[in-house]
Design an enzyme around this catalytic site. Structure first.
Site, PDB file in Angstrom:
ATOM      1  N   LYS B  90       0.814  -1.227   0.000  1.00  0.00           N
ATOM      2  CA  LYS B  90       0.000   0.000   0.000  1.00  0.00           C
ATOM      3  C   LYS B  90       0.848   1.278   0.000  1.00  0.00           C
ATOM      4  O   LYS B  90       0.491   2.273  -0.604  1.00  0.00           O
ATOM      5  CB  LYS B  90      -0.926   0.013   1.219  1.00  0.00           C
ATOM      6  N   GLU B 112     -10.032   6.554   2.251  1.00  0.00           N
ATOM      7  CA  GLU B 112     -10.954   5.552   2.757  1.00  0.00           C
ATOM      8  C   GLU B 112     -10.124   4.362   3.207  1.00  0.00           C
ATOM      9  O   GLU B 112      -9.009   4.166   2.730  1.00  0.00           O
ATOM     10  CB  GLU B 112     -11.924   5.118   1.651  1.00  0.00           C
ATOM     11  N   SER B 379       2.073  -9.621  -1.001  1.00  0.00           N
ATOM     12  CA  SER B 379       1.723  -8.198  -0.923  1.00  0.00           C
ATOM     13  C   SER B 379       1.792  -7.622   0.479  1.00  0.00           C
ATOM     14  O   SER B 379       1.936  -6.418   0.643  1.00  0.00           O
ATOM     15  CB  SER B 379       0.335  -7.985  -1.522  1.00  0.00           C
TER      16      SER B 379
END
Lengths: 273, 398
Positions: B90, B112, B379
């Site tokens: 991220k 968000e 990830s």
């Protein structure tokens, strides 16, 4: 006479009564499907020039909390595009003469089928379609259907539109919906100060009537925009009033009293225009 | 415009920008600013600096030897996004977008978050750059992920619990978009996945592509060839598109996206729009989505909060439509099994999201030959999931 005109002509005619047109927004199915039909008639009686009928949707990007709440309640009655159009047909059958514009998000329209929406709008006597999340750039196909069925696609323009104002305003059919202030629908205490400048620019380009919406809740606000527009739209404030009258509306013995409260409110809204 | 964007903001028939007019101008402006800075040498030098010094890139392409030997087949490489600062991919996108926000003069950043990972990454970058940060999170999610709410607050962010609808990610996105429509002159909306109206899917893909660029070069260096398969989990699809995009033209590389199969493909039991959905519009863009009988976004389920979303990135929708990638599902139980397997064989606890990709690689590897290779995008790290798995193992529910 109504049937020989196109939807666009009927809508434009609704603005030519010599005063600012009052356009109420109600959510189909709120507070109940049956009461929506009677509400439409009460609004007509109280001077509405045109009715905006909202299809409730669970993912409403353009709506503030009031309309979202009304939508949630209407959804609990299973109201969809199909049911909203049935309610519009009921309104016509019971004497609604003013033009009706269906307000719905694009996803339900695509799911239902664009052409089917127009066919059923025609059958139900709905005069125009407004899709808040369909920018003109994405609207070609639906504009073509709107032309074919003589039921205009109503566009929105906002103060933030800037370079887009000319593009949108020159394409407008029926009427042009001006978003009065930044953001989503809801009751605001003051209108955007730059609004008059913006409206003047819009009128420079638009060949159809211009109506202002998003945030109008009082007669004072309506009169503020009167000299710069042809009509004003009231949604959230009206739904708040309906909510207030809801207990009366739901009881057959007090229903008339409930409608009186709403009629009084909308007459008051029009008192200074 | 990249080669897979068939017209501005579109990937085939997917993508676009379906938003109310007040928001459209903000998005147009964002697009212009992104186009202006994305290839600017100063901007990229600064981004590279922070990716190296703060995020810790490049991260390794690790040969998972024990897992490979245990499975007996293709060599499995793990792209170690779990080793980034904040523990997941991220942050790649967040660093890029925060630098863009700074260039655009924004003082306030909003985002968000579902499970809280993107919120934590955003709060981290905002803390480091001294920017005001507001995170929208569904009230239900704030309860389920109370520790992440605390993390964000610790980092100086304000967390707003969204009380509309089902009170989860969908409502958090709506709330953030509404804030953006009202405040876009001073506010930057930092969207966390490769979804949303144009230009967001393009921006997120751009900043996440560092994953695939690094992995491609690292694999060439180690193996002297390109991999046979690249695999990533797909929720919104940002880690996956970051790995996939740089391999788009390498036709010999097979691309597999792994969606959460949940408890099975019955309605409400999964979150696999590419495998079991149909085209529709959600959150301002067209993609495959999971719909109810009226075409509205329907309920979803996945063991992995980060994959629990009814829509999916438009670029993945396009990859599927043209057959460039294959999309498959891995169910909750298989993901959980892979979570344990990787922990034991490699000493790496994977995020439950990434475990879906690991699980598929574990199925695939034994069917391939030892001279073939697979890259799995790891990830994120699984520390955040340890409590949930502990509770499940001890029958305390989720």
């Amino acid at each position: 006479m109504m049937n020989v005109k196109t939807g666009a002509e009927r809508i434009i005619a609704a603005f030519s009564a010599g005063k600012q047109a009052f356009i109420p927004f109600i959510t189909a199915g709120y507070p109940t499907p049956n009461i929506t039909v009677e509400l439409a008639l009460a609004l007509q009686e109280a001077g509405a020039a045109l009715l905006e009928l909202g299809v409730p949707y669970s993912d409403p990007l353009a709506d503030g909390p009031t309309i979202q709440r009304a939508s949630a309640q209407a959804l609990s009655y299973g109201v969809t595009i199909r049911r909203a159009l049935e309610l519009a047909a009921d309104m016509r059958a019971r004497g609604l003469r003013i033009p009706v514009v269906l307000f719905t998000y694009i996803n339900p329209v695509l799911q239902y089928g664009e052409e089917r929406v127009f066919k059923e709008m025609e059958a139900a006597g709905v005069d125009g379609l407004l899709i808040p999340d369909l920018p003109p750039e994405e609207a070609e196909n639906i504009e073509r259907l709107a032309e074919e069925f003589n039921r205009p696609l109503i566009f929105m323009v906002a103060p933030t539109s800037e370079q887009r104002v000319a593009m949108i305003a020159t394409r407008a059919k029926g009427f042009l919906y001006c978003v009065s202030s930044l953001g989503v629908t809801g009751v605001r205490s003051a209108l955007d100060p730059g609004l008059t400048r913006f409206l003047a620019r819009v009128r420079q380009y638009a060949s159809v009537p211009v109506a202002v919406g998003f945030g109008i809740s009082t007669a004072e606000q309506a009169s503020l925009v009167a000299s710069y527009s042809d009509g004003f739209i009231v949604g959230s404030a009206l739904l708040e009033k309906i909510k207030e009258a809801e207990p009366l509306l739901l009881n057959p013995e007090t229903k008339e009293e409930g409608f009186c409260i709403i009629k009084r409110f909308v007459k008051q809204l029009q008192s200074r225009v | 415009m990249s080669k897979v964007e068939t017209k501005k903001g579109y990937f085939g028939e997917f993508g676009g920008s379906f938003v109310p007019e007040p928001l459209q101008a903000a998005l147009d402006h964002l697009e212009q600013e992104f186009e202006r800075y994305k290839d600017e040498p100063d901007f990229n030098a600064e981004l590279e600096h922070y990716l190296k010094e703060y995020v810790g890139r490049p991260n390794p392409l690790y040969y998972a030897q024990r897992l490979t030997e245990k499975l007996g087949g293709a060599k499995i490489y793990l792209k170690r996004e779990d080793l980034n600062h904040t523990g997941a991919h991220k942050i790649n996108n967040v660093m890029g977008q925060v630098l863009l926000a700074k260039r655009m003069g924004a003082k306030r950043v909003i985002a968000e978050t579902g499970a809280g990972q993107h919120g934590v990454a955003t709060a981290t970058a905002c803390a480091m750059f001294g920017m005001e940060c507001v995170i929208y999170m569904g009230e239900e999610d704030t309860r389920r992920q109370a520790l992440n709410v605390f993390r964000m607050e610790l980092l100086g962010a304000k967390v707003v619990a969204v009380k509309d609808g089902a009170r989860t990610l969908k409502e958090a996105v709506d709330a953030a978009l509404k804030d953006y429509a009202e405040n876009y002159e001073s506010t930057f909306y930092l969207l966390g996945s490769a979804v949303g109206p144009h230009p967001y899917p393009t921006i997120v893909r751009h900043f996440q592509s560092v994953i695939g660029r690094e992995a491609r070069a690292q694999h060439l260096e180690k193996e002297g060839k390109l991999p046979d398969y690249i695999i990533a989990c797909v929720g919104g699809g940002s880690n996956a598109i970051g790995l996939f995009a740089p391999f788009f033209d390498d036709k010999e590389v097979r691309i597999v996206g792994v969606e959460p199969g949940g408890k099975g493909l019955a309605p409400g039991q999964h979150a696999a729009p590419l495998v079991a959905g149909e085209p529709g519009i959600i959150h301002g863009f067209k993609c495959y989505m999971i719909k109810d009988e009226n075409g509205e976004p329907a309920a979803t389920h996945s063991i992995a909060a980060g994959l629990d979303y009814p829509g999916v990135g438009p670029e993945h929708s396009y990859y599927k439509a043209i057959g460039r990638a294959k999309y498959v599902t891995i169910d909750d139980a298989e993901a959980l099994e892979a979570f344990h397997a990787l922990s034991r064989t490699e000493g790496i606890i994977p995020a439950i999201e990434s475990s879906h990709a690991v699980a598929y690689a574990m199925k695939l590897a034994p069917t391939l030959s030892p001279n073939q290779t697979i890259i799995v995008n790891l990830s994120g790290r699984g520390d955040k999931d340890v409590q949930q798995v502990f509770n499940m193992m001890h029958n305390k529910g989720q």
